[in-house]
Scaffold this motif. Structure first.
Motif, PDB file in Angstrom:
ATOM      1  N   PRO A  12       0.837  -1.205   0.000  1.00 34.69           N
ATOM      2  CA  PRO A  12       0.000   0.000   0.000  1.00 34.69           C
ATOM      3  C   PRO A  12       0.872   1.256   0.000  1.00 34.69           C
ATOM      4  N   LYS A  13       0.384   2.296  -0.679  1.00 32.42           N
ATOM      5  CA  LYS A  13       1.120   3.549  -0.738  1.00 32.42           C
ATOM      6  C   LYS A  13       1.011   4.323   0.565  1.00 32.42           C
ATOM      7  N   HIS A  14      -0.109   4.117   1.254  1.00 30.17           N
ATOM      8  CA  HIS A  14      -0.361   4.878   2.478  1.00 30.17           C
ATOM      9  C   HIS A  14      -0.783   3.929   3.593  1.00 30.17           C
ATOM     10  N   HIS A  15      -0.604   4.404   4.790  1.00 32.64           N
ATOM     11  CA  HIS A  15      -1.117   3.725   5.973  1.00 32.64           C
ATOM     12  C   HIS A  15      -2.634   3.600   5.799  1.00 32.64           C
ATOM     13  N   ALA A  20      -7.973   5.824   4.252  1.00 36.68           N
ATOM     14  CA  ALA A  20      -9.380   6.061   4.589  1.00 36.68           C
ATOM     15  C   ALA A  20      -9.663   7.561   4.707  1.00 36.68           C
ATOM     16  N   HIS A  21      -8.735   8.285   5.309  1.00 36.53           N
ATOM     17  CA  HIS A  21      -8.892   9.737   5.456  1.00 36.53           C
ATOM     18  C   HIS A  21      -8.928  10.418   4.089  1.00 36.53           C
ATOM     19  N   LEU A  22      -8.019  10.025   3.194  1.00 34.63           N
ATOM     20  CA  LEU A  22      -7.979  10.617   1.862  1.00 34.63           C
ATOM     21  C   LEU A  22      -9.228  10.292   1.063  1.00 34.63           C
ATOM     22  N   ALA A  23      -9.745   9.061   1.207  1.00 35.14           N
ATOM     23  CA  ALA A  23     -10.971   8.680   0.497  1.00 35.14           C
ATOM     24  C   ALA A  23     -12.156   9.496   0.993  1.00 35.14           C
ATOM     25  N   GLN A  24     -12.243   9.680   2.313  1.00 35.17           N
ATOM     26  CA  GLN A  24     -13.345  10.467   2.870  1.00 35.17           C
ATOM     27  C   GLN A  24     -13.223  11.923   2.449  1.00 35.17           C
ATOM     28  N   GLN A  25     -12.009  12.423   2.441  1.00 30.65           N
ATOM     29  CA  GLN A  25     -11.763  13.808   2.053  1.00 30.65           C
ATOM     30  C   GLN A  25     -12.144  14.027   0.592  1.00 30.65           C
ATOM     31  N   ALA A  26     -11.800  13.084  -0.273  1.00 29.29           N
ATOM     32  CA  ALA A  26     -12.094  13.231  -1.698  1.00 29.29           C
ATOM     33  C   ALA A  26     -13.586  13.132  -1.992  1.00 29.29           C
ATOM     34  N   ASP A  28     -16.113  14.326  -0.145  1.00 28.63           N
ATOM     35  CA  ASP A  28     -16.922  15.401   0.431  1.00 28.63           C
ATOM     36  C   ASP A  28     -16.567  16.742  -0.221  1.00 28.63           C
ATOM     37  N   LEU A  29     -17.505  17.309  -0.968  1.00 31.47           N
ATOM     38  CA  LEU A  29     -17.271  18.571  -1.681  1.00 31.47           C
ATOM     39  C   LEU A  29     -16.942  19.708  -0.706  1.00 31.47           C
ATOM     40  N   GLN A  30     -17.642  19.783   0.407  1.00 33.64           N
ATOM     41  CA  GLN A  30     -17.396  20.858   1.375  1.00 33.64           C
ATOM     42  C   GLN A  30     -15.979  20.785   1.926  1.00 33.64           C
ATOM     43  N   VAL A  31     -15.501  19.578   2.189  1.00 33.09           N
ATOM     44  CA  VAL A  31     -14.141  19.410   2.708  1.00 33.09           C
ATOM     45  C   VAL A  31     -13.125  19.837   1.650  1.00 33.09           C
ATOM     46  N   ARG A  32     -13.378  19.471   0.394  1.00 30.74           N
ATOM     47  CA  ARG A  32     -12.456  19.853  -0.674  1.00 30.74           C
ATOM     48  C   ARG A  32     -12.405  21.375  -0.834  1.00 30.74           C
ATOM     49  N   ILE A  33     -13.572  22.025  -0.725  1.00 29.18           N
ATOM     50  CA  ILE A  33     -13.611  23.492  -0.825  1.00 29.18           C
ATOM     51  C   ILE A  33     -12.850  24.119   0.347  1.00 29.18           C
ATOM     52  N   GLN A  91      -7.567  17.401  10.955  1.00 27.62           N
ATOM     53  CA  GLN A  91      -6.251  16.814  11.239  1.00 27.62           C
ATOM     54  C   GLN A  91      -6.289  16.051  12.564  1.00 27.62           C
ATOM     55  N   ALA A  92      -6.966  16.586  13.558  1.00 27.99           N
ATOM     56  CA  ALA A  92      -7.082  15.896  14.849  1.00 27.99           C
ATOM     57  C   ALA A  92      -7.855  14.593  14.696  1.00 27.99           C
ATOM     58  N   ALA A  93      -8.919  14.614  13.898  1.00 30.41           N
ATOM     59  CA  ALA A  93      -9.691  13.378  13.672  1.00 30.41           C
ATOM     60  C   ALA A  93      -8.841  12.336  12.952  1.00 30.41           C
ATOM     61  N   PHE A  94      -8.052  12.783  11.992  1.00 31.93           N
ATOM     62  CA  PHE A  94      -7.165  11.879  11.272  1.00 31.93           C
ATOM     63  C   PHE A  94      -6.125  11.276  12.221  1.00 31.93           C
ATOM     64  N   GLN A  95      -5.513  12.102  13.037  1.00 25.63           N
ATOM     65  CA  GLN A  95      -4.503  11.613  13.974  1.00 25.63           C
ATOM     66  C   GLN A  95      -5.111  10.616  14.965  1.00 25.63           C
ATOM     67  N   GLN A  96      -6.338  10.861  15.395  1.00 27.42           N
ATOM     68  CA  GLN A  96      -6.996   9.927  16.307  1.00 27.42           C
ATOM     69  C   GLN A  96      -7.264   8.594  15.621  1.00 27.42           C
TER      70      GLN A  96
END
Length: 145
Positions: A12-15, A20-26, A28-33, A91-96
């Motif tokens: 895998p390229k990422h942990h 999972a964080h990158l997939a969720q981020q991609a 959600d339009l509001q998060v991308r904005i 970022q805090a949610a991702f770190q958790q």
């Protein structure tokens, strides 16, 4: 040069938590904005544009720029701090999530290591008993000879 098997699993390229964080981020339009605004607001281009814009405003746009300019800058600071907090919360949610994943993996590794240690201990005791039994038989044979 050996050919690589295309069906062979690639590492895998990422942990997993990062993926999972990158997939969720991609998704959600509001998060991308919010990310795009935060990325731009945290760049030197943003600083340069504002320095030029504010200087132009103060020199050319108004006779008394302070009240209007102060209102504009204050509103902008409110919005930018909000976007910054959004970024920090994500970022805090991702770190958790990553910390939770790492904890589960470490517990699994500890359990596996404990099982291996117990198996080695059992095998060592078994070998020790066999060696002692072999020595007893050898000494008995010597006594009988």
């Amino acid at each position: 040069m050996p050919q690589s098997d295309p069906q062979q699993a690639q590492p895998p390229k990422h942990h997993p938590a990062v993926a999972a964080h990158l997939a969720q981020q991609a998704s959600d339009l509001q998060v991308r904005i919010a990310d795009a605004i935060t990325k731009f607001a945290g760049s030197m281009l943003f600083v340069y544009i504002h320095a030029v814009g504010f200087a132009t405003w103060m020199l050319l746009a108004e006779d008394s720029p302070c009240p209007t300019l102060t209102l504009d800058v204050t509103l902008e600071a409110i919005f930018l701090s909000t976007f910054e907090m959004i970024g920090q919360n994500r970022q805090a949610a991702f770190q958790q999530a990553k910390a939770d994943h790492d904890f589960v993996e470490q517990e699994l590794e500890l359990k596996t290591n404990t099982e291996l240690t117990r198996a080695i201990h059992t095998m060592t005791n078994e070998l020790h008993q066999r060696l002692l039994a072999g020595e007893d038989k050898a000494s008995l044979r010597r006594e009988l000879s």
